[in-house]
Design an enzyme around this catalytic site. Structure first.
Site, PDB file in Angstrom:
ATOM      1  N   ASN A  62      62.582  19.059  36.492  1.00  0.00           N
ATOM      2  CA  ASN A  62      63.210  19.776  35.385  1.00  0.00           C
ATOM      3  C   ASN A  62      63.255  21.252  35.727  1.00  0.00           C
ATOM      4  OD1 ASN A  62      61.534  17.497  33.311  1.00  0.00           O
ATOM      5  ND2 ASN A  62      63.735  17.585  33.533  1.00  0.00           N
ATOM      6  N   ARG A 122      63.732  24.086  34.246  1.00  0.00           N
ATOM      7  CA  ARG A 122      63.738  24.857  33.002  1.00  0.00           C
ATOM      8  C   ARG A 122      62.339  24.836  32.412  1.00  0.00           C
ATOM      9  NH1 ARG A 122      63.050  20.497  29.855  1.00  0.00           N
ATOM     10  NH2 ARG A 122      64.198  18.594  30.327  1.00  0.00           N
ATOM     11  N   GLU A 159      61.505  13.071  38.764  1.00  0.00           N
ATOM     12  CA  GLU A 159      62.610  14.020  38.652  1.00  0.00           C
ATOM     13  C   GLU A 159      62.046  15.431  38.595  1.00  0.00           C
ATOM     14  OE1 GLU A 159      64.830  13.300  35.116  1.00  0.00           O
ATOM     15  OE2 GLU A 159      63.174  13.776  33.773  1.00  0.00           O
TER      16      GLU A 159
END
Length: 451
Positions: free
Chosen positions: A290, A292, A288
């Site tokens: 992220n 941030r 995945e």
């Protein structure tokens, strides 16, 4: 230029962001819930405003109230930290609509990467390896069983949206799948407003390794090497380190190049992380992205000397990256241990009043904390109360520093996971670098049963 930032978060990450802002002479505004009125980060900021009641829906997830307070304070920008609204594309759009800089990537990229099915498709198109699995949401349990038969058990059942291990479960058989599918879909719907599920092949003896990225608005993208994040409980990380003790230099370079290729394909900007699952033969697959700052970003900072929050602010200001890839070098070894208010045997949260709190101190020890003595940990939020980060010239020295620092970390009045962290750090398999995602199940939990 950004002169005043609202920190739309709480706890240790709010304090972390405020500290960098002070270094940059940027004013800060803290927003807090009723449960956090006495939290350290509130008094650290130049200004602070009450958001509302303790429940997250009425405080840290109240986008309209946060933006209203930002306008009232005369802020230029909002830093969302991690969790809460940090990967909410609608919040990013609302910030932009209010004339506020959202310190993060574009809402378009956030929306695309926020859905794991869409993210898989994007990575596949960018030429990044993905784990065998579904590229569309699975309609029902009967379809799920057909897919499981084709890719073979064990499989990972995952929620398309959200994170933190919610809606995720390893499934070994049709019987387990029947029990897990609807319950995980309902849980995902409750937490994320999206009950869509997908499936991936579960890789055995795998490691969770991620690449930290920085990308500006001028087409420049660099990676800050990798973090090994395989020590997990309930699919959530508890110990992270940099560099990985497992991968070779050639794999490290290949993973970095693959992550940069993915970021460029997405036209990604600001800080972000591409997470990979890596098998025992060093084959890596996209897990995945992220969009941030990560909980574990300090280990990268400790081995590169870069302040990632400072880089985020500079990028949001429109500045070019000050570094080319060859300029970024790695020095030594860093390990982070997450300190949780939880039972070290059951991993259940352990909220309560902290009667005494004493941090380890010394050279090459870094503490990021959310609490203090005479502070009450409430059940409203994630039970992480701090992070302990150590640096050593090599991994053995870092492990020795970690063990000593954990023994000097004093929290009284509540249970914490410190005893578990000590056991992990002292375990021969950890010291030998055998840090797969099955470590807790294979070594720690069996030890608890025999004690």
């Amino acid at each position: 230029m950004i002169k005043k930032i609202v920190v739309a978060n709480r706890g240790e990450i709010a304090a972390r962001i405020i500290r960098t802002c002070k270094k940059l002479d940027i004013e800060t505004v803290a927003v807090y819930s009723e449960a956090d009125q006495k939290a350290p980060f509130v008094s650290m900021a130049d200004e602070s405003y009450l958001l509302g009641p303790s429940r997250v829906q009425e405080s840290y997830l109240n986008a309209e109230k946060i933006i209203s307070l930002a306008e009232k304070a005369g802020a230029d920008a909002i830093h969302p930290g991690y969790g809460f609204l940090s990967e909410n594309s609608q919040f990013a759009n609302k910030c932009q609509g209010a004339g506020l800089v959202f310190i993060g990537p574009s809402s378009r990229v956030m929306e695309q990467m926020g859905n794991k099915i869409a993210a898989r498709k994007a990575m596949k198109n960018a030429g990044v390896p993905i784990v065998p699995g579904t590229d569309e949401a699975v309609a029902n349990v009967e379809e799920a069983k057909e897919i499981a038969e084709s890719i073979g058990y064990p499989i990972m059942l995952k929620a398309a949206s959200g994170g933190g291990g919610i809606g995720m479960q390893v499934v070994q058989s049709d019987e387990e799948l029947e029990k897990a599918f609807d319950s995980n879909a309902r849980r995902a719907q409750t937490f994320f407003g999206d009950g869509a599920m997908f499936m991936e092949k579960k890789l055995e003896n795998a490691r969770h390794i991620e690449i930290q990225l920085l990308a500006d608005h001028h087409g420049n993208t660099v990676h800050l090497f990798e973090r090994e994040c395989s020590i997990q409980r309930r699919n959530q990380k508890v110990i992270e380190e940099a560099p990985s003790p497992f991968i070779s230099e050639s794999t490290r370079q290949e993973m970095g190049e693959s992550a940069i290729r993915a970021a460029k394909a997405l036209h990604y900007t600001n800080a972000g992380t591409i997470e990979f699952i890596v098998d025992e033969h060093e084959n890596f697959y996209f897990l995945e992205m992220n969009t941030r700052v990560q909980v574990e970003h300090p280990v990268t900072e400790e081995v590169t000397g870069l302040d990632i929050v400072e880089q985020q602010i500079a990028i949001a200001n429109g500045e070019k990256l000050a570094y080319k890839q060859p300029d970024i070098v790695r020095d030594g070894h860093a390990i982070e241990a997450r300190i949780y208010a939880e039972d070290p045997e059951t991993f259940f949260p352990s909220p309560g009043h902290i009667s005494a709190f004493e941090l380890p101190d010394g050279e090459n020890i870094r503490n990021e904390t959310a609490v203090k003595a005479d502070f009450t940990v409430t059940p409203f939020y994630d039970p992480m109360i701090g992070k302990l980060i150590v640096w050593g010239a090599d991994r053995n020295k870092a492990i020795a520093a970690l063990k000593q620092a954990l023994l000097n970390y004093k929290v009284e009045g509540i249970k914490t996971n410190i005893p578990m962290l000590v056991e992990v750090a002292d375990h021969s398999q950890f010291q030998n670098g055998n840090t797969t995602t099955a470590f807790i199940d294979n070594y720690y939990l069996p030890m608890m049963k025999t004690n």
